[in-house]
Design a protein around this motif. Structure first.
Motif, PDB file in Angstrom:
ATOM      1  N   LEU A  46      44.674  74.108  22.261  1.00 19.10           N
ATOM      2  CA  LEU A  46      43.662  73.319  22.957  1.00 19.10           C
ATOM      3  C   LEU A  46      44.001  71.840  22.850  1.00 19.10           C
ATOM      4  CD1 LEU A  46      40.861  72.894  24.294  1.00 19.10           C
ATOM      5  CD2 LEU A  46      39.887  72.985  21.991  1.00 19.10           C
ATOM      6  N   VAL A  47      43.983  71.145  23.984  1.00 17.69           N
ATOM      7  CA  VAL A  47      44.218  69.706  24.025  1.00 17.69           C
ATOM      8  C   VAL A  47      42.988  69.065  24.656  1.00 17.69           C
ATOM      9  CG1 VAL A  47      45.721  67.878  24.899  1.00 17.69           C
ATOM     10  CG2 VAL A  47      46.695  70.085  24.291  1.00 17.69           C
ATOM     11  N   VAL A  54      43.140  73.052  28.273  1.00 18.01           N
ATOM     12  CA  VAL A  54      43.010  71.598  28.354  1.00 18.01           C
ATOM     13  C   VAL A  54      41.601  71.259  28.817  1.00 18.01           C
ATOM     14  CG1 VAL A  54      43.919  69.486  29.410  1.00 18.01           C
ATOM     15  CG2 VAL A  54      45.448  71.431  29.036  1.00 18.01           C
ATOM     16  N   ALA A  55      40.992  70.279  28.171  1.00 15.78           N
ATOM     17  CA  ALA A  55      39.705  69.741  28.617  1.00 15.78           C
ATOM     18  C   ALA A  55      39.859  68.223  28.662  1.00 15.78           C
ATOM     19  CB  ALA A  55      38.585  70.146  27.674  1.00 15.78           C
ATOM     20  N   VAL A  56      39.914  67.670  29.863  1.00 18.83           N
ATOM     21  CA  VAL A  56      40.094  66.230  30.041  1.00 18.83           C
ATOM     22  C   VAL A  56      38.722  65.575  30.052  1.00 18.83           C
ATOM     23  CG1 VAL A  56      41.065  64.399  31.474  1.00 18.83           C
ATOM     24  CG2 VAL A  56      42.186  66.650  31.398  1.00 18.83           C
ATOM     25  N   ILE A  82      38.522  71.008  33.163  1.00 12.19           N
ATOM     26  CA  ILE A  82      39.022  71.971  32.185  1.00 12.19           C
ATOM     27  C   ILE A  82      39.971  72.962  32.833  1.00 12.19           C
ATOM     28  CG2 ILE A  82      37.003  71.760  30.683  1.00 12.19           C
ATOM     29  CD1 ILE A  82      35.959  74.389  31.873  1.00 12.19           C
ATOM     30  N   GLY A  83      40.898  73.447  32.036  1.00 10.73           N
ATOM     31  CA  GLY A  83      41.838  74.447  32.513  1.00 10.73           C
ATOM     32  C   GLY A  83      42.157  75.434  31.414  1.00 10.73           C
ATOM     33  N   TRP A  84      42.143  76.734  31.736  1.00 10.74           N
ATOM     34  CA  TRP A  84      42.472  77.801  30.790  1.00 10.74           C
ATOM     35  C   TRP A  84      42.844  79.040  31.586  1.00 10.74           C
ATOM     36  CZ3 TRP A  84      37.814  76.937  32.723  1.00 10.74           C
ATOM     37  CH2 TRP A  84      37.001  78.013  33.045  1.00 10.74           C
ATOM     38  N   ASP A  85      43.728  79.839  31.051  1.00 16.42           N
ATOM     39  CA  ASP A  85      44.137  81.100  31.678  1.00 16.42           C
ATOM     40  C   ASP A  85      44.469  80.940  33.158  1.00 16.42           C
ATOM     41  OD1 ASP A  85      43.827  82.474  29.298  1.00 16.42           O
ATOM     42  OD2 ASP A  85      41.760  83.066  29.736  1.00 16.42           O
ATOM     43  N   GLY A  86      45.106  79.838  33.523  1.00 17.92           N
ATOM     44  CA  GLY A  86      45.473  79.605  34.919  1.00 17.92           C
ATOM     45  C   GLY A  86      44.327  79.162  35.806  1.00 17.92           C
ATOM     46  N   ARG A  87      43.142  79.025  35.223  1.00 13.58           N
ATOM     47  CA  ARG A  87      41.970  78.605  35.996  1.00 13.58           C
ATOM     48  C   ARG A  87      41.685  77.129  35.756  1.00 13.58           C
ATOM     49  NH1 ARG A  87      37.557  82.967  34.385  1.00 13.58           N
ATOM     50  NH2 ARG A  87      38.969  83.615  32.747  1.00 13.58           N
ATOM     51  N   VAL A 129      34.462  78.932  28.748  1.00 13.07           N
ATOM     52  CA  VAL A 129      35.608  79.827  28.527  1.00 13.07           C
ATOM     53  C   VAL A 129      35.125  81.204  28.086  1.00 13.07           C
ATOM     54  CG1 VAL A 129      37.625  80.233  27.079  1.00 13.07           C
ATOM     55  CG2 VAL A 129      37.235  77.976  28.059  1.00 13.07           C
ATOM     56  N   GLY A 130      34.148  81.236  27.185  1.00  7.83           N
ATOM     57  CA  GLY A 130      33.633  82.502  26.688  1.00  7.83           C
ATOM     58  C   GLY A 130      32.985  83.362  27.765  1.00  7.83           C
ATOM     59  N   SER A 131      32.369  82.692  28.742  1.00  5.03           N
ATOM     60  CA  SER A 131      31.698  83.446  29.804  1.00  5.03           C
ATOM     61  C   SER A 131      32.603  83.724  30.994  1.00  5.03           C
ATOM     62  CB  SER A 131      30.459  82.680  30.284  1.00  5.03           C
ATOM     63  OG  SER A 131      30.847  81.498  30.976  1.00  5.03           O
ATOM     64  N   GLY A 132      33.805  83.114  30.982  1.00  6.18           N
ATOM     65  CA  GLY A 132      34.734  83.314  32.094  1.00  6.18           C
ATOM     66  C   GLY A 132      34.410  82.487  33.312  1.00  6.18           C
TER      67      GLY A 132
END
Length: 92
Positions: A9-10, A41-43, A52-57, A87-90
């Motif tokens: 996580l950044v 990443v959470a800018v 925010i970005g995670w799992d390609g989203r 992130v937890g809720s998708g």
């Protein structure tokens, strides 16, 4: 940027990224960290929504109502809580 390759996580601040890299948008910051290898990443963008970005989203997380941010450490905790829920809720 080297630390991003080993980071799960950044949490960069957009104003710092403008000064250091000349980024034109939080999305540009997000993509640079992704290319460097950061998984999530959470800018942060002051009182504006975080990108925010995670799992390609990619998505945004509101900084919350009409809050005056004074202590950036507290901003980080608030953002992290909202980001964790997203992130937890998708959901972005």
């Amino acid at each position: 940027m080297a630390a991003a390759t080993a980071s799960q996580l950044v949490l960069p601040s957009f104003d710092d990224e403008i000064a250091a890299f000349g980024d034109a948008s939080p999305q540009e910051t997000l993509e640079r960290y992704r290319r460097a290898g950061a998984r999530e990443v959470a800018v942060k963008n002051g009182g504006e929504a975080a990108t925010i970005g995670w799992d390609g989203r990619t998505g945004t997380v509101s900084a919350g109502g009409s809050v005056t941010i004074v202590d950036t450490t507290w901003e980080r905790y608030t953002l992290f809580g909202r980001w964790s829920r997203a992130v937890g809720s998708g959901e972005p």
